[in-house]
Write an enzyme that holds these catalytic residues in place. Sequence first.
Site, PDB file in Angstrom:
ATOM      1  N   GLY A 181       0.826  -1.201   0.000  1.00  0.00           N
ATOM      2  CA  GLY A 181       0.000   0.000   0.000  1.00  0.00           C
ATOM      3  C   GLY A 181       0.862   1.253   0.000  1.00  0.00           C
ATOM      4  O   GLY A 181       2.051   1.212   0.315  1.00  0.00           O
ATOM      5  N   VAL A 222       4.104   0.873   2.172  1.00  0.00           N
ATOM      6  CA  VAL A 222       4.274  -0.355   2.948  1.00  0.00           C
ATOM      7  C   VAL A 222       4.614  -1.493   1.993  1.00  0.00           C
ATOM      8  O   VAL A 222       3.939  -1.698   0.981  1.00  0.00           O
ATOM      9  CB  VAL A 222       2.992  -0.697   3.740  1.00  0.00           C
ATOM     10  N   ASP A 238      -8.816   6.134  14.997  1.00  0.00           N
ATOM     11  CA  ASP A 238      -9.129   5.947  13.577  1.00  0.00           C
ATOM     12  C   ASP A 238      -9.526   4.504  13.288  1.00  0.00           C
ATOM     13  O   ASP A 238      -9.083   3.900  12.310  1.00  0.00           O
ATOM     14  CB  ASP A 238      -7.945   6.361  12.704  1.00  0.00           C
TER      15      ASP A 238
END
Length: 484
Positions: A18, A25, A142
Site C-alpha cells: 500500500g 508499505v 481511527d
Amino acid sequence: MQRKEQTFGKYRLGKTLGKGYQAKVKICYAPNNKVYAVKIFKRTHSEEKNTKALIQEAGHLTQLKHENLVNLVEILKKEQYIKKNGETYYTMGIVLELCTKGELFDYLLHSGKFTEEQTRYYFKQLISGLQYLHTNNVCHRDLKPENILLDENFNLKIADFGFSARLDGKDGSGFLKSSLGTEGYMAPEINEKKAYIGSAVDLFSAGIILFIMFTGHPPFHKALDSDPYYKLLITDRNSTFWEAHSRNKEKGFFSNDFMNLINSILAYEPQNRITLAELISHPWMKGKCSSNAEIKAAFATRHKQVVEKMDEEKKKKQAEKQNKDNQEISIETNDNENKDKLKQGGNNIIYAAKNKFRSVEDSSQAEIDNLIATYNLKVERFVAPYNEQEDFKQNDIFLNLQPDQILLTLLKHQNEFSQKIALSNDTYKLKCCKTDQNGELVEFNIEIKKNEESNISVITFNKKSGDYYQYLEIVKQIHTFLEA
C-alpha cells in the site's frame, strides 16, 4: 544494469502492499527469512516531519504487545534504501507483523456481511484489543474496517496507529482536542469540534464497525443532527431508526439485544454510552460465537472470493489503461514555447509541460477548449487553504500540480466517476453523483485545496449520501487516474 532485488537496511523487500501520503508499505524478509511488513517513509518529506510521524505511530507501539494488535517488530531510524533501479538514499521506517489475509474492509466489500456468530467472534476480538489499548492509556482514534487486518489464521489485528494518542491528553485533563479520524466513523463530539474522551470515541467507532459487519452497510453517513438516520438516535426515535434499517431484511433480523447494544454504543452524549466493562457483560456478547475452526473454514472461502474480485478489478484497470494508451492523441505545437506548455487565455490557467501531466496533455485541443467553455474555466477561483493537522482524511490526494490542472483532469474524466457534475462558480468544488450497481444514488463533493506550507495541492472528498463502500470504490477510481 537494473537490480533484481531491493533492500532496506538488513531487510530484502518484496511487493508493495500500500501507499499513503507519508510512506509506503512493502513486504520484507529478515536475514533469518522471517516475513514482515515495513513502512518506508518517503524522502519527499523533511526529516523532521518523518520523525514526527514515526514517533506518532510507533511511539505507543513500543510499549504494547497483544494478540489483537499489529505488533511492532523494529524501528529503523536511518537505513539505506536501495531501489530496483539502483537508486539509493537513507530514510526511516517501521517493521511490523505481516497480516497475510488482508483488510476486513475487503471481505465486507467483496464477500458481503457476516453472520451474527461471525460478527460476534470478530467484535469480541476488536473489543479485546481496544480494552488492552485503553488499559495502557492509549486510544486509537481511527478505527475502521480498512485499519483492521486479518492474520494467517483469520484473527483480527488492529492496525495503523498514526492518529493514536494518550488517553489522559497532552495536559493530563483526560480530554483530547485534535479533530482526527475518518468521517463516517467519527463520534459526534469530534464532528462538532468539541473536546472529547478518547475511549468514548474509540468505542463509538467500534459500534459502527459492529453494525457494518452484521448488516453490510453503515448505520448512518455522519454522526450529526443533519444526518437523517443519526438524528433519529439523537432525538430518541430509536424505534423509527430500526424500522428504517429493517426494510429489505427478513423479519427479526435485528435481535432486541443487538438493537439495545447499538443504541448504547452510538448514543449522542458520551456520558450516556455504554462503557467497555459494561459492554463485555452485555447479553448480546454472551450469544453463540463462531469457533476459530469455523472462522477458518468460512473465511478461507471468503478470502478466495476477495482475491478473485481484486484480481478482476486489477485486470479491468490494466485493460482500461491499455485501451487509453492505445487511443492517446498527441498534441503537436509549432513553436518551442508551446512544446513546453499550453497556456489558455490571459488568466491563470496554465497546463502542464510534456510528460508532466499526461491526463491533460493527451487531450485534444478541441476537448480542452470545449471544457473551458462549458465550465467557464477562465474565471479566477478561490483556493481554500488545507490545514493538515485539522483537515487530513485517509482518502486525500496530494499532488504537486496547480489546481487548474487538476480541475481540468477531473472534468476530462468525469464520466468515469460521475453521471452529473456541478462546478462552483468561484471555488474548486465539484458536486458529483453516480448510481451504483444496486441502482442507488451516491452523492459526494470533491474540492481542490492548497497546503500553503508545502505549496502542494490536495484533493479532498466528502460523501453526502449513498452506500459507503460504493463511494469508496468511486474514490479509488479517481485516485487511479489522478495518480497515474
